[in-house]
Write an enzyme that holds these catalytic residues in place. Structure first.
Site, mmCIF file in Angstrom:
data_model
loop_
_atom_site.group_PDB
_atom_site.id
_atom_site.type_symbol
_atom_site.label_atom_id
_atom_site.label_comp_id
_atom_site.label_asym_id
_atom_site.label_seq_id
_atom_site.Cartn_x
_atom_site.Cartn_y
_atom_site.Cartn_z
ATOM 1 N N GLU A 1 0.886 -1.180 0.000
ATOM 2 C CA GLU A 1 0.000 0.000 0.000
ATOM 3 C C GLU A 1 0.913 1.216 0.000
ATOM 4 O OE1 GLU A 1 -2.556 -0.609 3.399
ATOM 5 O OE2 GLU A 1 -3.731 -2.096 2.329
ATOM 6 N N GLU B 1 3.724 13.572 -4.805
ATOM 7 C CA GLU B 1 3.086 13.490 -3.483
ATOM 8 C C GLU B 1 3.833 14.378 -2.492
ATOM 9 O OE1 GLU B 1 3.555 9.934 -1.016
ATOM 10 O OE2 GLU B 1 1.398 9.953 -0.672
HETATM 11 P P1 NAD Z 1 8.440 5.101 4.153
HETATM 12 O O1 NAD Z 1 8.339 4.314 2.919
HETATM 13 O O2 NAD Z 1 9.542 6.080 4.300
HETATM 14 O O3 NAD Z 1 8.580 4.133 5.426
HETATM 15 C C1 NAD Z 1 7.624 3.129 5.688
HETATM 16 C C2 NAD Z 1 8.293 2.018 6.464
HETATM 17 O O4 NAD Z 1 9.240 1.351 5.627
HETATM 18 C C3 NAD Z 1 9.056 2.484 7.695
HETATM 19 O O5 NAD Z 1 8.828 1.569 8.739
HETATM 20 C C4 NAD Z 1 10.498 2.420 7.214
HETATM 21 O O6 NAD Z 1 11.441 2.262 8.244
HETATM 22 C C5 NAD Z 1 10.460 1.200 6.333
HETATM 23 N N1 NAD Z 1 11.551 1.092 5.358
HETATM 24 C C6 NAD Z 1 12.242 2.090 4.765
HETATM 25 N N2 NAD Z 1 13.147 1.579 3.899
HETATM 26 C C7 NAD Z 1 13.010 0.233 3.939
HETATM 27 C C8 NAD Z 1 13.652 -0.852 3.266
HETATM 28 N N3 NAD Z 1 14.620 -0.648 2.354
HETATM 29 N N4 NAD Z 1 13.255 -2.111 3.540
HETATM 30 C C9 NAD Z 1 12.270 -2.349 4.425
HETATM 31 N N5 NAD Z 1 11.639 -1.357 5.107
HETATM 32 C C10 NAD Z 1 11.991 -0.074 4.858
HETATM 33 O O7 NAD Z 1 7.016 5.787 4.346
HETATM 34 P P2 NAD Z 1 6.590 6.849 5.464
HETATM 35 O O8 NAD Z 1 7.307 8.127 5.157
HETATM 36 O O9 NAD Z 1 6.726 6.236 6.802
HETATM 37 O O10 NAD Z 1 5.041 7.021 5.174
HETATM 38 C C11 NAD Z 1 4.509 7.957 4.291
HETATM 39 C C12 NAD Z 1 4.165 7.307 2.973
HETATM 40 O O11 NAD Z 1 3.251 6.242 3.209
HETATM 41 C C13 NAD Z 1 3.464 8.205 1.990
HETATM 42 O O12 NAD Z 1 3.993 7.988 0.703
HETATM 43 C C14 NAD Z 1 2.015 7.736 2.025
HETATM 44 O O13 NAD Z 1 1.263 7.978 0.868
HETATM 45 C C15 NAD Z 1 2.185 6.285 2.266
HETATM 46 N N6 NAD Z 1 0.977 5.701 2.842
HETATM 47 C C16 NAD Z 1 0.214 4.878 2.048
HETATM 48 C C17 NAD Z 1 -0.961 4.328 2.560
HETATM 49 C C18 NAD Z 1 -1.805 3.413 1.732
HETATM 50 O O14 NAD Z 1 -2.664 2.762 2.293
HETATM 51 N N7 NAD Z 1 -1.620 3.319 0.438
HETATM 52 C C19 NAD Z 1 -1.329 4.623 3.869
HETATM 53 C C20 NAD Z 1 -0.530 5.472 4.636
HETATM 54 C C21 NAD Z 1 0.635 5.998 4.115
#
Ligand code: NAD
Length: 489
Positions: free
Chosen positions: A256, A393
């Site tokens: 997601e 975004e």
């Molecule tokens: P992010 O991708 O930076 O981080 C999400 C998670 O992934 C964190 O726990 C992070 O530590 C982990 N992560 C980062 N790099 C990784 C890797 N290489 N391997 C495994 N895990 C890793 O996202 P964020 O900044 O925490 O959240 C905001 C984003 O989330 C926005 O783009 C938003 O649109 C999206 N979002 C989507 C939904 C949906 O349902 N589609 C819902 C909420 C947020």
């Protein structure tokens, strides 16, 4: 008012025990920038231990529990969250800075409800059965049997920390899986607190594990041969990295990801209702909702009126303040890093020729909040549909208003994006409702509303916004594996 903060320790939760590693990172309060907690980073040894504990619980007490008993326990987890509502609320607010008014209505009750909603998911959804012809005329009976997928890695973001993590942990556990959770490094508190609830309600050790850290810790989970599936919510770029990381070990992945969701206001919209819903969709949670609206196409005949009314909404309805002040409904963004990203788009908007109708900068308080990560709610017009600000975004409380002339044109504009998570449109013409809705390339389409959610419905994004659907029966595709049993009669 600002209260004294006692710095907490946030250990990992592995095999029913809280595990400190001594290798910590600071968790900051977005209201003021103060340190509120130190989270203990899990390295390879801790991730290995968490995966081993999850495997043992899967093959042991959790896997052997009858479905009804397991459902009872998943309900009890939700009840356990509600019993400690105030603790969860305080922890979530310290991590995110969001107003109590929001977290107490959305994050915490929603997080608890995710367990109740999915507890009975297996009982409520039958598998398929077919009577099949055979040459001897006696036939065969085919029926499906669902198995838990196994050990599920949950990697979650910071915007709705408990709500989005339990959106995955609820159905995963209800389907008989065990989990290793890596909450966002920005918001690690409520996932840790949930470990206490698991112990309190008697969930067997190893069923629910939490490991803390940055992307490196997440990568240890995605690459781990002992993990059977990864469910991820976060940025599209991270999702793409994760998809590559799971390939060598052939794990299932449910992703997601990000969005650049369109709102559309047709000339026949009920504007009182529209502004209320649109205002929420642009500014609630300081714009940090994946389903939120960042570009709004407004029919040219009502453009100025809608623009003025959205500015009035921002002026009159959004109240900055301390989270526990009842009047506060607008908080900071989650971190200084994210504030800098949002403000970089505010600068870019100026360069791309935007006219700032409201906001466009960062507020100054003259008190300790100036150390926090605040940005102003912002409304722009004059940006081109293909400008970076209108296509990338931002994930902040900012919206670009763009005029359109006819229905076909606006459908093309709304769909002209790499993303496809959500859309919301406003009209009083019921033919238009059913004509436009199916043409929008978005996983979720709201009509005359926004963010009305039912956990039984399909949730997920098209294009770069997601792979797979979760929610209700749809989550069973990921959280279970079906085997077909064929019995010759
Ligand atoms: P992010 O991708 O930076 O981080 C999400 C998670 O992934 C964190 O726990 C992070 O530590 C982990 N992560 C980062 N790099 C990784 C890797 N290489 N391997 C495994 N895990 C890793 O996202 P964020 O900044 O925490 O959240 C905001 C984003 O989330 C926005 O783009 C938003 O649109 C999206 N979002 C989507 C939904 C949906 O349902 N589609 C819902 C909420 C947020």
């Amino acid at each position: 008012m600002h209260k004294e903060i006692t710095v907490r320790q946030l250990p990992n939760f592995i095999n029913g025990e809280f595990v400190e590693t001594g290798n910590t990172f600071d968790v900051l309060y977005p209201i003021t920038g103060e340190v509120t907690a130190q989270a203990h980073i899990a390295g390879k040894a801790e991730v290995d231990a968490a995966v081993a504990a999850a495997r043992a619980a899967l093959n042991g007490p959790w896997g052997k529990l009858p479905q009804a008993e397991r459902a009872k326990m998943v309900h009890a987890i939700g009840d356990g969250v509600n019993k400690r509502f105030d603790d969860f609320l305080a922890a979530e607010v310290l991590d995110t800075g969001k107003p109590y008014s929001l977290a107490s209505h959305v994050d915490i009750p929603g997080g608890a409800a995710n367990f109740a909603s999915f507890a009975d998911v297996l009982r409520e959804h039958p598998t398929e059965a077919f009577r099949t012809d055979t040459r001897d005329g006696l036939g065969a009976l085919n029926y499906g049997v669902r198995h838990p997928r196994g050990v599920i890695g949950i990697i979650s973001p910071w915007n709705l920390p408990l709500l989005l993590m339990t959106w995955k942990a609820g159905p995963a556990l209800a389907c008989g899986n065990t989990v290793v959770v890596k909450p966002s490094e920005v918001t690690p508190s409520t996932a840790t607190l949930l470990g206490e609830v698991m112990n309190d309600v008697g969930v067997p050790e190893g069923v629910y594990n939490v490991v803390h850290g940055f992307g490196e810790t997440g990568a240890l989970i995605t690459a781990h041969p002992g993990v059977d599936g990864i469910t991820f919510t976060g940025e599209t770029v991270t999702g793409s990295t994760i998809l590559r990381a799971v390939a060598p070990t052939l794990k299932a992945a449910s992703l997601e990801m990000g969005g650049k969701n369109a709102g559309i206001v047709f000339e026949d919209a009920d504007l009182d209702l529209t502004i209320k819903e649109l205002g929420r969709s642009c500014f609630v949670n300081s714009g940090q909702v994946c389903l939120g609206t960042e570009r709004v196409y407004v029919h040219e005949s009502i453009f100025d009126e809608v623009a003025q009314r959205l500015v009035d909404y921002a002026t009159n309805e959004l109240k900055y303040g301390y989270p526990d002040d009842e009047a506060t409904n607008f908080g900071p963004v989650v971190s200084a890093e994210h504030r800098d990203k949002v403000l970089s788009y505010y600068m870019l908007a100026n360069e791309e020729g935007a006219e700032v109708l409201y906001g466009g900068g960062a507020p100054k308080f003259g008190d300790e909040r100036d150390g926090g990560s605040w940005v102003e709610p912002t409304v722009w017009k004059g940006l081109a549909h293909d400008s970076r600000v209108a296509t990338e975004e931002i994930f902040g409380p900012a919206v670009a208003l763009i005029p359109f002339t006819d229905e076909d044109e606006v459908i093309k504009l709304a769909n002209d994006t790499d993303y496809g998570l959500a859309a919301a449109f406003f009209t009083t013409n019921s033919s238009r409702v059913h004509r436009v809705a199916p043409q929008l390339e978005a996983g979720i389409v709201w009509v005359n509303s926004w963010m009305v959610r039912d956990p039984r419905t399909a949730f997920g994004g098209m294009k770069h916004s997601g792979i797979g659907r979760e929610g209700g029966v749809h989550g069973l595709e990921f959280y279970t594996e079906t085997s077909n049993v064929c019995v010759k009669i």
